[in-house]
Design a protein around this motif. Structure first.
Motif, short mmCIF file in Angstrom:
data_model
loop_
_atom_site.label_atom_id
_atom_site.label_comp_id
_atom_site.label_asym_id
_atom_site.label_seq_id
_atom_site.Cartn_x
_atom_site.Cartn_y
_atom_site.Cartn_z
N TRP A 36 66.41 0.54 55.94
CA TRP A 36 65.87 0.43 57.27
C TRP A 36 65.78 -1.35 57.38
O TRP A 36 65.62 -1.98 56.36
CB TRP A 36 64.50 0.75 57.64
N GLU A 37 65.80 -1.84 58.65
CA GLU A 37 65.80 -3.31 59.10
C GLU A 37 65.25 -3.50 60.32
O GLU A 37 65.38 -2.71 61.27
CB GLU A 37 67.43 -3.79 59.08
N PHE A 136 57.70 7.28 64.25
CA PHE A 136 58.94 7.80 64.25
C PHE A 136 59.50 8.38 65.52
O PHE A 136 58.84 9.44 65.87
CB PHE A 136 59.20 8.49 63.03
N LYS A 137 60.54 7.69 66.30
CA LYS A 137 60.82 8.36 67.14
C LYS A 137 62.51 7.93 67.47
O LYS A 137 62.73 6.81 67.42
CB LYS A 137 60.22 7.83 68.62
N ASP A 138 63.20 8.97 67.83
CA ASP A 138 64.76 8.64 68.38
C ASP A 138 65.49 7.69 67.25
O ASP A 138 66.24 6.94 67.44
CB ASP A 138 64.75 7.90 69.60
N GLY A 139 65.45 8.32 65.97
CA GLY A 139 65.88 7.63 64.87
C GLY A 139 65.36 6.18 64.45
O GLY A 139 66.09 5.61 63.40
N GLN A 140 64.40 5.90 64.95
CA GLN A 140 63.98 4.42 64.65
C GLN A 140 62.43 4.54 64.31
O GLN A 140 61.86 5.66 64.79
CB GLN A 140 63.93 3.38 65.74
N PHE A 141 61.74 3.65 63.64
CA PHE A 141 60.35 3.53 63.59
C PHE A 141 59.90 2.42 63.98
O PHE A 141 60.33 1.29 63.88
CB PHE A 141 59.74 4.09 62.18
N THR A 142 58.42 2.29 64.43
CA THR A 142 57.91 1.22 65.00
C THR A 142 56.32 0.91 64.24
O THR A 142 55.89 1.82 63.89
CB THR A 142 57.44 1.45 66.63
N SER A 162 65.62 0.02 62.44
CA SER A 162 66.64 0.73 62.57
C SER A 162 67.28 0.78 61.24
O SER A 162 67.03 0.12 60.40
CB SER A 162 67.72 0.28 63.55
N ARG A 163 67.98 2.14 61.13
CA ARG A 163 68.91 2.26 59.83
C ARG A 163 69.73 1.22 59.50
O ARG A 163 70.18 0.40 60.28
CB ARG A 163 69.68 3.32 59.91
#
Length: 171
Positions: A36-37, A136-142, A162-163
């Protein structure tokens, strides 16, 4: 011969699946596995920061190992997350390149997010505790983080990951 090949393929499939399985207590972290980045600013006039991190299965699926580096190794850390049977809760240890470490617990929320509570040992900046919430939501994490610094909580900081294909770099 055909039977041996079929059996071999079946065993390879079973063992490769078993080697990627997480302990059920850690299943919440399945979507986080990978690299992730996030890019963010710390303060006005300061250069932007890029945090690259990996989450991976460790210790036969009994733990999650994370490691990350900011700006190609200016700062970094590694952690292990696991279920503590005695405490009956998720715990973690985080070790850094800045000569401090944290010990914490994770609280899983009903919506699948988790809250990390950390006690900090050895911070030169006067930080004694950290609280962060990850979702985690919609392929991203906050991740939203606050620091108890010199007795006062800082304003929350938010980062969206994001990935990524980048690598974690330590100097």
């Amino acid at each position: 011969m055909k039977y041996i090949i079929t059996l071999s393929l079946l065993l390879i499939s079973v063992f490769s699946h078993a080697s990627t399985k997480l302990d059920p207590k850690l299943a919440i972290f399945e979507p986080y596995l990978g690299t992730w980045e996030a890019s963010f600013s710390m303060a006005e006039g300061q250069p932007p920061m890029t945090d690259v991190g990996t989450w991976e299965r460790a210790l036969n699926g009994k733990a999650i190992r994370t490691k990350h580096s900011i700006n190609d190794g200016v700062y970094g850390g590694e952690s292990f997350i696991f279920w503590d049977k005695e405490k009956e809760q998720m715990v973690f240890y985080y070790f850094t390149t800045a000569d401090f470490f944290t010990e914490g617990t994770l609280e899983i929320t009903e919506d699948g997010s988790f809250i990390a509570y950390e006690d900090v040992t050895g911070s030169s900046e006067g930080i004694t505790q950290v609280k962060s919430t990850s979702s985690f939501k919609d392929g991203q994490f906050t991740v939203t983080t606050q620091y108890l610094k010199k007795g006062e909580w800082t304003e929350p900081q938010q980062r969206i990951y994001s990935r990524s294909n980048k690598e974690v770099i330590f100097k």
